[in-house]
Motif scaffolding. Sequence first.
Motif, PDB file in Angstrom:
ATOM      1  N   SER A 134       0.760  -1.143   0.077  1.00  0.00           N
ATOM      2  CA  SER A 134       0.086  -0.098  -0.083  1.00  0.00           C
ATOM      3  C   SER A 134       0.715   1.127  -0.052  1.00  0.00           C
ATOM      4  N   GLY A 135       0.144   2.360  -0.233  1.00  0.00           N
ATOM      5  CA  GLY A 135       0.822   3.603  -0.348  1.00  0.00           C
ATOM      6  C   GLY A 135       1.649   4.222  -1.415  1.00  0.00           C
ATOM      7  N   GLY A 136       1.421   3.582  -2.569  1.00  0.00           N
ATOM      8  CA  GLY A 136       1.802   4.280  -3.877  1.00  0.00           C
ATOM      9  C   GLY A 136       0.856   5.438  -4.298  1.00  0.00           C
ATOM     10  N   GLY A 137       1.204   5.781  -5.469  1.00  0.00           N
ATOM     11  CA  GLY A 137       0.574   7.158  -6.086  1.00  0.00           C
ATOM     12  C   GLY A 137       1.352   8.013  -6.951  1.00  0.00           C
ATOM     13  N   SER A 138       0.911   9.067  -7.055  1.00  0.00           N
ATOM     14  CA  SER A 138       1.583  10.012  -7.954  1.00  0.00           C
ATOM     15  C   SER A 138       2.184  10.996  -7.080  1.00  0.00           C
ATOM     16  N   VAL A 139       3.395  11.757  -7.523  1.00  0.00           N
ATOM     17  CA  VAL A 139       4.090  12.763  -6.763  1.00  0.00           C
ATOM     18  C   VAL A 139       5.073  13.429  -7.880  1.00  0.00           C
ATOM     19  N   GLN A 140       5.190  14.546  -7.542  1.00  0.00           N
ATOM     20  CA  GLN A 140       6.030  15.371  -8.386  1.00  0.00           C
ATOM     21  C   GLN A 140       7.594  15.092  -7.899  1.00  0.00           C
ATOM     22  N   ALA A 141       8.377  15.406  -8.863  1.00  0.00           N
ATOM     23  CA  ALA A 141       9.725  15.194  -8.674  1.00  0.00           C
ATOM     24  C   ALA A 141      10.224  15.948  -7.485  1.00  0.00           C
ATOM     25  N   GLY A 142      11.313  15.420  -6.807  1.00  0.00           N
ATOM     26  CA  GLY A 142      11.661  16.071  -5.273  1.00  0.00           C
ATOM     27  C   GLY A 142      10.792  15.654  -4.318  1.00  0.00           C
ATOM     28  N   GLY A 143       9.616  14.922  -4.653  1.00  0.00           N
ATOM     29  CA  GLY A 143       8.747  14.503  -3.290  1.00  0.00           C
ATOM     30  C   GLY A 143       8.912  13.205  -2.812  1.00  0.00           C
TER      31      GLY A 143
END
Length: 121
Positions: A7-16
């Motif tokens: 669990s815990g995946g998703g989308s994030v911006q670079a550097g996040g």
Amino acid sequence: QARLVESGGGSVQAGGSLRLSCAASKSTKYMAWFRQSPGNKREGVAALWTGGGIPYYADNVKGRFTISLTNTKNTVYLQMTSLKPEDTAMYYCAATSGPWYPLQYDKYDIWGQGIQVTVSS
């Protein structure tokens, strides 16, 4: 045989940052995170022995990713910081009772279903 649920995946911006979790239905001796992006082989990211010791990391995540274990030893985390677009992949939790080759995917015999991590630039 243990079952693994990520669990815990998703989308994030670079550097996040993101934190992945892997819950095992029972304790296992060695646990690891792998990842695979389209057209590429599954690669080892990080691995540890649930009895202690120094974790193993792939060179391209050292200093950015941290693998850790809860006190119950049934949940392993992958804390990912300073994420890059090239970290985009399906991430898999894996376990084995040994023999242990930390970052070799074909030496693990228990796998989770995988979870997507997407890093945008």
